[in-house]
Design an enzyme around this catalytic site. Structure first.
Site, PDB file in Angstrom:
ATOM      1  N   ILE A 173      88.550  66.075  13.139  1.00 39.19           N
ATOM      2  CA  ILE A 173      89.639  65.703  13.383  1.00 39.19           C
ATOM      3  C   ILE A 173      89.962  65.342  14.896  1.00 39.19           C
ATOM      4  CG2 ILE A 173      91.324  67.432  13.415  1.00 39.19           C
ATOM      5  CD1 ILE A 173      93.190  65.717  11.651  1.00 39.19           C
ATOM      6  N   GLY A 196      90.362  78.006  12.845  1.00 40.31           N
ATOM      7  CA  GLY A 196      90.583  76.671  12.098  1.00 40.31           C
ATOM      8  C   GLY A 196      90.552  75.425  12.954  1.00 40.31           C
ATOM      9  N   VAL A 197      91.368  74.529  12.253  1.00 39.58           N
ATOM     10  CA  VAL A 197      91.677  73.280  13.076  1.00 39.58           C
ATOM     11  C   VAL A 197      92.328  73.247  14.151  1.00 39.58           C
ATOM     12  CG1 VAL A 197      93.481  72.523  11.648  1.00 39.58           C
ATOM     13  CG2 VAL A 197      91.977  70.757  12.581  1.00 39.58           C
ATOM     14  N   ASP A 198      93.291  74.470  14.146  1.00 40.72           N
ATOM     15  CA  ASP A 198      94.271  74.883  15.317  1.00 40.72           C
ATOM     16  C   ASP A 198      93.156  75.214  16.621  1.00 40.72           C
ATOM     17  OD1 ASP A 198      97.221  77.032  15.577  1.00 40.72           O
ATOM     18  OD2 ASP A 198      96.392  75.438  16.868  1.00 40.72           O
ATOM     19  N   SER A 248      97.162  73.943   5.238  1.00 42.30           N
ATOM     20  CA  SER A 248      97.322  75.169   4.620  1.00 42.30           C
ATOM     21  C   SER A 248      96.220  75.684   3.547  1.00 42.30           C
ATOM     22  CB  SER A 248      98.660  75.083   3.746  1.00 42.30           C
ATOM     23  OG  SER A 248      99.856  75.285   4.285  1.00 42.30           O
ATOM     24  N   THR A 249      95.113  74.553   3.536  1.00 35.83           N
ATOM     25  CA  THR A 249      94.043  74.944   2.430  1.00 35.83           C
ATOM     26  C   THR A 249      92.909  75.962   3.048  1.00 35.83           C
ATOM     27  OG1 THR A 249      92.886  72.943   2.929  1.00 35.83           O
ATOM     28  CG2 THR A 249      94.621  72.837   1.319  1.00 35.83           C
TER      29      THR A 249
HETATM   30  N1  APR Z   1      88.736  68.858  11.469  1.00 37.63           N
HETATM   31  C1  APR Z   1      89.162  68.724  10.350  1.00 37.63           C
HETATM   32  N2  APR Z   1      89.531  69.723   9.670  1.00 37.63           N
HETATM   33  C2  APR Z   1      89.189  70.819   9.878  1.00 37.63           C
HETATM   34  C3  APR Z   1      88.384  71.318  11.246  1.00 37.63           C
HETATM   35  C4  APR Z   1      88.378  70.067  12.076  1.00 37.63           C
HETATM   36  N3  APR Z   1      87.908  70.205  13.276  1.00 37.63           N
HETATM   37  N4  APR Z   1      88.407  72.673  11.324  1.00 37.63           N
HETATM   38  C5  APR Z   1      89.018  73.121  10.025  1.00 37.63           C
HETATM   39  N5  APR Z   1      89.380  72.266   9.226  1.00 37.63           N
HETATM   40  C6  APR Z   1      89.784  72.160   7.996  1.00 37.63           C
HETATM   41  C7  APR Z   1      89.584  73.444   7.190  1.00 37.63           C
HETATM   42  O1  APR Z   1      88.132  73.218   6.406  1.00 37.63           O
HETATM   43  C8  APR Z   1      90.866  73.296   6.120  1.00 37.63           C
HETATM   44  O2  APR Z   1      90.541  72.397   5.175  1.00 37.63           O
HETATM   45  O3  APR Z   1      91.430  71.997   7.937  1.00 37.63           O
HETATM   46  C9  APR Z   1      91.801  72.759   6.862  1.00 37.63           C
HETATM   47  C10 APR Z   1      92.931  73.666   7.270  1.00 37.63           C
HETATM   48  O4  APR Z   1      92.347  75.142   7.339  1.00 37.63           O
HETATM   49  P1  APR Z   1      92.922  75.966   8.782  1.00 37.63           P
HETATM   50  O5  APR Z   1      92.597  75.457   9.810  1.00 37.63           O
HETATM   51  O6  APR Z   1      92.436  77.326   8.338  1.00 37.63           O
HETATM   52  O7  APR Z   1      94.575  75.771   8.631  1.00 37.63           O
HETATM   53  P2  APR Z   1      95.533  76.434   7.635  1.00 37.63           P
HETATM   54  O8  APR Z   1      95.010  76.682   6.089  1.00 37.63           O
HETATM   55  O9  APR Z   1      96.757  75.698   7.730  1.00 37.63           O
HETATM   56  O10 APR Z   1      95.958  77.854   8.203  1.00 37.63           O
HETATM   57  C11 APR Z   1      96.664  77.865   9.462  1.00 37.63           C
HETATM   58  O11 APR Z   1      95.121  79.158  10.546  1.00 37.63           O
HETATM   59  O12 APR Z   1      93.994  78.505  12.361  1.00 37.63           O
HETATM   60  C12 APR Z   1      94.925  79.342  12.044  1.00 37.63           C
HETATM   61  O13 APR Z   1      96.595  78.818  13.803  1.00 37.63           O
HETATM   62  C13 APR Z   1      96.637  78.561  12.416  1.00 37.63           C
HETATM   63  O14 APR Z   1      97.662  80.542  11.702  1.00 37.63           O
HETATM   64  C14 APR Z   1      97.317  79.134  11.467  1.00 37.63           C
HETATM   65  C15 APR Z   1      96.512  79.177  10.078  1.00 37.63           C
END
Ligand code: APR
Length: 177
Positions: free
Chosen positions: A16, A37-39, A122-123
């Site tokens: 993304i 993760g995506v964050d 959240s997944t």
């Molecule tokens: N682009 C698109 N999707 C992504 C990317 C990327 N670069 N990196 C990871 N993802 C996907 C993951 O595969 C998952 O399907 O984003 C989705 C959400 O996963 P997380 O990033 O783990 O987010 P979430 O489940 O909402 O958990 C949030 O994780 O990173 C920490 O600070 C964040 O505490 C918060 C928690």
């Protein structure tokens, strides 16, 4: 990649942080100060100025959304939303997840934005089952777009092959049926 609703909804796979849209949505935590993760990917790609701006936002409640600039990202803005942590489904998780999508799109409308990209909120670390999350994400966005013609295009950007498969199957059922 597959399009629905006359091209207003796109289900695709990728990173993304590479999407050149008005806003990409970040699956953040309540501090808004970054994470994994995506964050983590979004903060790495945007650069340190993103965290500087986030620091001034005073955090974010679950289901709520806040907007910043995109800095070094190709996207103009980042809409940060905090998804619910999955605890089995009896703590209002489904409603809160829908709120993330609704509030993020409302923020886009309030800021005159037309193209938005969502990750699968959240997944990942928050453990929300993808089979339950996908219909909430797609159903909520469908309803919002039916009432807000000003949003031109919403991308669901899945990361893993499995997530893509679930989102495509769900979109085919909800949007093509
Ligand atoms: N682009 C698109 N999707 C992504 C990317 C990327 N670069 N990196 C990871 N993802 C996907 C993951 O595969 C998952 O399907 O984003 C989705 C959400 O996963 P997380 O990033 O783990 O987010 P979430 O489940 O909402 O958990 C949030 O994780 O990173 C920490 O600070 C964040 O505490 C918060 C928690």
């Amino acid at each position: 990649m597959r399009e629905y609703m006359n091209g207003r909804i796109v289900v695709t796979q990728g990173d993304i942080t590479t999407f050149q849209v008005d806003a990409i949505v970040n699956a953040a935590n309540k501090s808004l100060l970054g994470g994994g993760g995506v964050d983590g990917a979004i903060h790495r790609a945007a650069g340190l100025e993103l965290k500087e701006e986030c620091r001034k936002l005073g955090g974010c409640e679950t289901g709520e959304a806040k907007i910043t600039k995109g800095y070094r990202l190709p996207a103009k803005h980042v809409i940060h939303t905090v998804g619910p942590v999955w605890h089995g489904g009896d703590r209002d998780e489904e409603r809160l997840l829908a709120e993330c999508y609704k509030n993020s799109l409302q923020l886009a409308v309030d800021n005159g934005l037309k193209t938005v990209a969502f990750p699968s909120i959240s997944t990942g670390a928050y453990g929300f089952p993808i089979e339950k999350a996908a219909p909430i994400a797609i159903g909520t966005v469908k309803e919002f777009l039916e009432n807000h013609p000003e949003i031109e295009k919403v991308y669901f950007v899945t990361f893993s092959d499995r997530d893509l498969e679930v989102y495509l199957r769900t979109a085919d059922r909800i949007l093509s049926g």
